[in-house]
Design a protein around this motif. Structure first.
Motif, PDB file in Angstrom:
ATOM      1  N   ARG A  34       0.823  -1.226   0.000  1.00 45.17           N
ATOM      2  CA  ARG A  34       0.000   0.000   0.000  1.00 45.17           C
ATOM      3  C   ARG A  34       0.850   1.267   0.000  1.00 45.17           C
ATOM      4  NH1 ARG A  34      -5.312  -1.112   2.623  1.00 45.17           N
ATOM      5  NH2 ARG A  34      -5.398   1.090   3.105  1.00 45.17           N
ATOM      6  N   LEU A  35       2.141   1.089   0.273  1.00 41.69           N
ATOM      7  CA  LEU A  35       2.999   2.271   0.490  1.00 41.69           C
ATOM      8  C   LEU A  35       4.145   2.390  -0.502  1.00 41.69           C
ATOM      9  CD1 LEU A  35       3.238   1.866   4.372  1.00 41.69           C
ATOM     10  CD2 LEU A  35       1.888   3.557   3.118  1.00 41.69           C
ATOM     11  N   THR A  36       4.322   1.363  -1.329  1.00 40.30           N
ATOM     12  CA  THR A  36       5.481   1.354  -2.227  1.00 40.30           C
ATOM     13  C   THR A  36       5.039   1.573  -3.675  1.00 40.30           C
ATOM     14  OG1 THR A  36       5.262  -1.044  -2.329  1.00 40.30           O
ATOM     15  CG2 THR A  36       6.909  -0.175  -0.824  1.00 40.30           C
ATOM     16  N   GLY A  37       6.033   1.793  -4.532  1.00 45.15           N
ATOM     17  CA  GLY A  37       5.746   1.936  -5.962  1.00 45.15           C
ATOM     18  C   GLY A  37       5.908   3.365  -6.409  1.00 45.15           C
ATOM     19  N   PRO A  38       6.123   3.550  -7.719  1.00 45.92           N
ATOM     20  CA  PRO A  38       6.475   4.879  -8.265  1.00 45.92           C
ATOM     21  C   PRO A  38       5.392   5.932  -8.046  1.00 45.92           C
ATOM     22  CG  PRO A  38       6.162   3.231 -10.023  1.00 45.92           C
ATOM     23  CD  PRO A  38       6.068   2.501  -8.731  1.00 45.92           C
ATOM     24  N   ALA A  39       4.134   5.497  -7.861  1.00 45.81           N
ATOM     25  CA  ALA A  39       3.055   6.479  -7.719  1.00 45.81           C
ATOM     26  C   ALA A  39       3.056   7.133  -6.334  1.00 45.81           C
ATOM     27  CB  ALA A  39       1.716   5.807  -7.962  1.00 45.81           C
ATOM     28  N   HIS A  40       3.840   6.551  -5.413  1.00 50.82           N
ATOM     29  CA  HIS A  40       3.777   7.051  -4.034  1.00 50.82           C
ATOM     30  C   HIS A  40       4.714   8.223  -3.793  1.00 50.82           C
ATOM     31  CE1 HIS A  40       1.072   4.185  -2.146  1.00 50.82           C
ATOM     32  NE2 HIS A  40       1.449   3.391  -3.135  1.00 50.82           N
ATOM     33  N   PRO A  41       4.306   9.137  -2.924  1.00 47.49           N
ATOM     34  CA  PRO A  41       5.207  10.250  -2.593  1.00 47.49           C
ATOM     35  C   PRO A  41       6.429   9.740  -1.828  1.00 47.49           C
ATOM     36  CG  PRO A  41       3.205  10.310  -1.237  1.00 47.49           C
ATOM     37  CD  PRO A  41       3.029   9.206  -2.227  1.00 47.49           C
ATOM     38  N   LEU A  42       7.435  10.578  -1.720  1.00 43.16           N
ATOM     39  CA  LEU A  42       8.666  10.180  -1.031  1.00 43.16           C
ATOM     40  C   LEU A  42       8.416  10.001   0.470  1.00 43.16           C
ATOM     41  CD1 LEU A  42      11.296  12.413  -2.874  1.00 43.16           C
ATOM     42  CD2 LEU A  42      10.662  10.026  -3.318  1.00 43.16           C
ATOM     43  N   ILE A  43       9.255   9.192   1.079  1.00 46.57           N
ATOM     44  CA  ILE A  43       9.087   8.807   2.483  1.00 46.57           C
ATOM     45  C   ILE A  43       8.922  10.016   3.407  1.00 46.57           C
ATOM     46  CG2 ILE A  43      10.329   7.807   4.460  1.00 46.57           C
ATOM     47  CD1 ILE A  43      11.513   5.750   2.541  1.00 46.57           C
ATOM     48  N   ASP A  44       9.720  11.058   3.180  1.00 43.57           N
ATOM     49  CA  ASP A  44       9.724  12.167   4.135  1.00 43.57           C
ATOM     50  C   ASP A  44       8.593  13.170   3.932  1.00 43.57           C
ATOM     51  OD1 ASP A  44      12.260  11.564   5.701  1.00 43.57           O
ATOM     52  OD2 ASP A  44      12.901  11.370   3.627  1.00 43.57           O
ATOM     53  N   ASN A 129      19.938  17.545  12.021  1.00 46.11           N
ATOM     54  CA  ASN A 129      21.389  17.531  11.831  1.00 46.11           C
ATOM     55  C   ASN A 129      21.976  16.139  11.686  1.00 46.11           C
ATOM     56  OD1 ASN A 129      21.989  20.351  11.906  1.00 46.11           O
ATOM     57  ND2 ASN A 129      21.235  20.258  13.999  1.00 46.11           N
ATOM     58  N   GLU A 130      21.126  15.160  11.573  1.00 49.52           N
ATOM     59  CA  GLU A 130      21.623  13.799  11.435  1.00 49.52           C
ATOM     60  C   GLU A 130      21.047  13.213  10.153  1.00 49.52           C
ATOM     61  OE1 GLU A 130      22.168  10.550  14.849  1.00 49.52           O
ATOM     62  OE2 GLU A 130      20.106  10.795  14.239  1.00 49.52           O
ATOM     63  N   LYS A 131      21.923  12.805   9.238  1.00 49.89           N
ATOM     64  CA  LYS A 131      21.494  12.198   7.965  1.00 49.89           C
ATOM     65  C   LYS A 131      20.389  13.031   7.306  1.00 49.89           C
ATOM     66  CE  LYS A 131      23.262   7.837   9.382  1.00 49.89           C
ATOM     67  NZ  LYS A 131      24.124   6.864   8.776  1.00 49.89           N
ATOM     68  N   SER A 132      20.609  14.305   7.251  1.00 43.08           N
ATOM     69  CA  SER A 132      19.717  15.302   6.615  1.00 43.08           C
ATOM     70  C   SER A 132      18.259  15.183   7.041  1.00 43.08           C
ATOM     71  CB  SER A 132      19.847  15.251   5.081  1.00 43.08           C
ATOM     72  OG  SER A 132      19.662  13.941   4.608  1.00 43.08           O
ATOM     73  N   GLY A 133      18.034  14.692   8.243  1.00 45.10           N
ATOM     74  CA  GLY A 133      16.667  14.646   8.766  1.00 45.10           C
ATOM     75  C   GLY A 133      15.796  13.578   8.117  1.00 45.10           C
TER      76      GLY A 133
END
Ligand code: AKG
Ligand code: FE2
Length: 332
Positions: A34-44, A129-133
């Motif tokens: 339900r959360l993966t695939g090219p149609a989905h927005p980026l994680i952040d 400040n850690e791994k670009s948030g």
């Protein structure tokens, strides 16, 4: 601490593992779908995190129960070890990233699984400040960083509470194994204050409960880390305290405090559990009750090195609001 001794775990972990059944594993693949695939927005993006919050209630029933029980009481070890989680939906795993500050931006099966699970424990957070948030971070050895006291290093990583210096440090740290260390040497080490406490003398406990310790922020936090005040290492009810220490960043302010910290480290090493994580293992560390670290190992930088994904969660979104600009998931 200036002198770093060897963490030499005697035996494999005795922490009880919860192995997912094939049906539960398939259930997780469905949730991740339900959360993966090219149609989905980026994680952040707020949209993806919102979708993940909706999906988390669809996790297999027994897993939901296990997570709820762990949140209520993290047990003697302060660690929950889940096994047989899917890290891909069947496709081959890409090479282990080998660059500094590597993170996952595109939602993958593994990222969806770890975020869905961590969302049952609390709100998923990161630090600017850690791994670009980034909310999903890769824990991989990085060329040139071998000696660093960070997860990019491959020398012994001292036992620590995650982001111990920060008022709104995570309550839980999730580490999902994507690829095992081919040498088998790298082991996640965990020790809980519940197991270590009985080994400490009454006098030592009292010293550790006094504000005789200072914890530095890592250099990556720069001036935003701020000046922190002296704090106790043992906090709360002294029969079952929380612990706040990083043996690479916490400084005792006097000789008695230094001896007490050394005694605590010894007790942690004596009661330590070492986890040789396998693909699909998710170790969740309760960051109030347990410290964690890692044995040394020798990376090859050939795309086959050890690879974990890491996600933080905390319990009280209101408590941390002051550090979360705009109410997002990233703390200053
Ligand atoms: O590499 C590990 O097993 C643990 C690294 C660690 O402490 C972390 O990523 O927070
Ligand atoms: Fe850590």
């Amino acid at each position: 601490m200036t002198q770093i001794e060897i963490l030499a775990p005697a035996a494999e972990s005795t922490v009880t593992a919860h192995e997912l059944t094939a049906a539960e594993r398939n259930g997780l693949i469905t949730v991740a779908g339900r959360l993966t695939g090219p149609a989905h927005p980026l994680i952040d993006s707020p949209d993806w995190l919102g979708a993940a919050r909706e999906a988390t209630s669809l996790l297999p029933r027994q897993l939901l129960g296990t997570l709820r029980a762990f949140r209520h009481d993290p047990g003697a070890d302060g660690v929950l070890l889940l096994r047989n989680l899917p890290v891909t939906a069947g496709d081959p795993l890409p090479p282990t990233p080998g660059v500094p500050n590597s993170v996952e931006r595109v939602p993958t099966t593994a990222a969806s699984v770890i975020v869905s699970v961590m969302l049952q424990l609390g709100e998923v957070i990161a630090f600017r400040n850690e791994k670009s948030g980034a909310l999903v971070q890769n824990v991989v050895p990085v060329p040139g960083k071998e000696d660093s006291q960070s997860n990019a290093g491959s020398v012994l990583l001292e036992l620590h509470v995650e982001n111990a210096f920060h008022d709104n440090r995570p309550d839980y740290v999730g580490l999902l194994c994507m690829r095992e260390d081919p040498t088998g040497d790298a082991k996640l080490c965990t020790s809980s204050i519940r197991r270590a406490l009985p080994l400490l003398s009454e006098a030592t406990r009292r010293v550790l409960a006094e504000p005789r310790f200072l914890t530095e922020p890592p250099p990556s936090f720069g001036s935003l880390g701020g000046v922190r005040s002296a704090h106790p290492v043992l906090q709360g009810d002294l029969d079952d305290p929380n612990v706040l220490v990083d043996f690479a960043a916490t400084h005792p302010l006097d000789e008695r405090a230094k001896a007490a910290m050394a005694e605590l480290r010894e007790a942690f090493v004596e009661t330590m559990a070492a986890h040789r994580l396998r693909v699909g293992d998710l170790a969740v560390v309760d960051n109030r009750v347990a410290v964690h670290g890692r044995t040394s190992f020798t990376p090859r930088y050939d795309g086959e090195d050890r690879w974990l994904e890491r996600v933080y969660a905390h319990l009280d979104n209101r408590r941390s609001r002051v550090d979360r600009l705009g109410g997002g998931a990233v703390l200053n």
